[in-house]
Motif scaffolding. Structure first.
Motif, PDB file in Angstrom:
ATOM      1  N   LEU A  62      13.650 -46.547  -3.878  1.00  0.00           N
ATOM      2  CA  LEU A  62      13.334 -44.973  -4.551  1.00  0.00           C
ATOM      3  C   LEU A  62      12.540 -45.290  -5.924  1.00  0.00           C
ATOM      4  O   LEU A  62      11.156 -45.015  -6.398  1.00  0.00           O
ATOM      5  N   TRP A  63      13.259 -46.040  -6.408  1.00  0.00           N
ATOM      6  CA  TRP A  63      12.873 -46.264  -7.953  1.00  0.00           C
ATOM      7  C   TRP A  63      10.725 -47.582  -7.623  1.00  0.00           C
ATOM      8  O   TRP A  63      10.266 -46.994  -8.272  1.00  0.00           O
ATOM      9  N   LEU A  93      10.963 -39.702 -13.280  1.00  0.00           N
ATOM     10  CA  LEU A  93      11.370 -38.976 -12.104  1.00  0.00           C
ATOM     11  C   LEU A  93      12.201 -39.033 -10.802  1.00  0.00           C
ATOM     12  O   LEU A  93      13.097 -38.268 -10.076  1.00  0.00           O
ATOM     13  N   VAL A  94      13.390 -39.986 -11.733  1.00  0.00           N
ATOM     14  CA  VAL A  94      13.792 -40.675 -10.179  1.00  0.00           C
ATOM     15  C   VAL A  94      15.499 -40.173 -10.662  1.00  0.00           C
ATOM     16  O   VAL A  94      15.653 -39.829  -9.884  1.00  0.00           O
ATOM     17  N   GLN A  95      15.895 -40.294 -11.787  1.00  0.00           N
ATOM     18  CA  GLN A  95      16.459 -38.941 -12.403  1.00  0.00           C
ATOM     19  C   GLN A  95      16.877 -37.973 -12.268  1.00  0.00           C
ATOM     20  O   GLN A  95      17.356 -37.087 -11.347  1.00  0.00           O
ATOM     21  N   GLU A  96      15.317 -37.230 -12.336  1.00  0.00           N
ATOM     22  CA  GLU A  96      15.386 -36.196 -11.143  1.00  0.00           C
ATOM     23  C   GLU A  96      15.913 -36.223  -9.633  1.00  0.00           C
ATOM     24  O   GLU A  96      16.255 -34.830  -9.447  1.00  0.00           O
ATOM     25  N   VAL A 129      18.538 -33.964  -4.988  1.00  0.00           N
ATOM     26  CA  VAL A 129      19.819 -35.280  -4.004  1.00  0.00           C
ATOM     27  C   VAL A 129      20.783 -34.777  -4.088  1.00  0.00           C
ATOM     28  O   VAL A 129      21.374 -33.721  -3.571  1.00  0.00           O
ATOM     29  N   LEU A 130      21.700 -34.366  -5.308  1.00  0.00           N
ATOM     30  CA  LEU A 130      23.153 -34.313  -4.663  1.00  0.00           C
ATOM     31  C   LEU A 130      22.698 -32.221  -4.775  1.00  0.00           C
ATOM     32  O   LEU A 130      23.385 -32.513  -4.153  1.00  0.00           O
ATOM     33  N   ALA A 178       8.771 -34.027  -6.872  1.00  0.00           N
ATOM     34  CA  ALA A 178       8.771 -34.439  -8.426  1.00  0.00           C
ATOM     35  C   ALA A 178       7.400 -35.537  -8.644  1.00  0.00           C
ATOM     36  O   ALA A 178       7.670 -34.908 -10.177  1.00  0.00           O
ATOM     37  N   ILE A 179       6.980 -36.722  -7.541  1.00  0.00           N
ATOM     38  CA  ILE A 179       6.053 -37.088  -8.486  1.00  0.00           C
ATOM     39  C   ILE A 179       4.575 -35.602  -8.301  1.00  0.00           C
ATOM     40  O   ILE A 179       3.881 -36.373  -9.568  1.00  0.00           O
TER      41      ILE A 179
END
Length: 182
Positions: free
Chosen positions: A34-35, A51-54, A59-60, A83-84
């Motif tokens: 993903l990263w 962005l990966v944290q977002e 997802v959660l 998100a991007i």
């Protein structure tokens, strides 16, 4: 890549049943791919981290509603893509005076001869417009099959094929311009 669809599906079901360890396993399996995808699209390590944290938060929140657990990978990359896109929209609105010049990339009509290495693809990615960069990242760097790429991008497989063809030609032009022998 993160893993196989069957294992991911089982992890998703376990998450839906409330098992926290299952979510940790999903993150462990999919965080690096993903990263790399997000980093390949935005070009910044720090921005990719944010962005990966977002994406993981989304997802959660969305896992309980995921109806096809075995389709986790395309679903994950679709969330990342949104998100991007949201980030890019915010960036473009903040910098209203800048004009997009991504359309000015020179393309030759020769088909791509030979196989590109991952390093060559990464070296030329940032010379490509976002649509072409994205299809190359998903297909070549994330090794998603054509049908999964189509699902993530929200287009038919034939469109993915044509974007891949155009992106490879554009990438070839960028790499030749930078001195790579292709």
């Amino acid at each position: 890549m993160g893993g196989d669809a069957r294992r991911d599906g089982l992890l998703v079901v376990r998450c839906q049943l409330g098992e926290r360890d299952a979510f940790r396993e999903l993150v462990r399996a999919w965080h690096a791919p993903l990263w790399r995808y997000v980093r390949g699209m935005v070009g910044s390590t720090h921005l990719a981290d944010d962005l990966v944290q977002e994406v993981w938060v989304a997802v959660l929140r969305g896992l309980p509603r995921l109806r096809e657990p075995e389709r986790f990978a395309p679903w994950l990359f679709t969330i990342a893509r949104r998100a991007i896109a949201d980030h890019l929209r915010r960036s473009y609105q903040a910098a209203e005076t800048s004009v997009a010049e991504a359309e000015a990339v020179a393309v030759d009509d020769d088909p791509l001869d030979g196989v590109l290495t991952t390093m060559q693809i990464e070296a030329g990615l940032y010379g490509l417009p976002p649509l072409e960069r994205e299809v190359l990242v998903l297909f070549h760097l994330q090794d998603l099959p054509l049908t999964s790429c189509a699902e993530v991008l929200g287009v038919p497989p034939g469109t993915v094929k044509s974007r891949l063809h155009r992106a490879r030609r554009m990438l070839r032009a960028v790499l030749v311009e930078r001195g790579y022998e292709i």
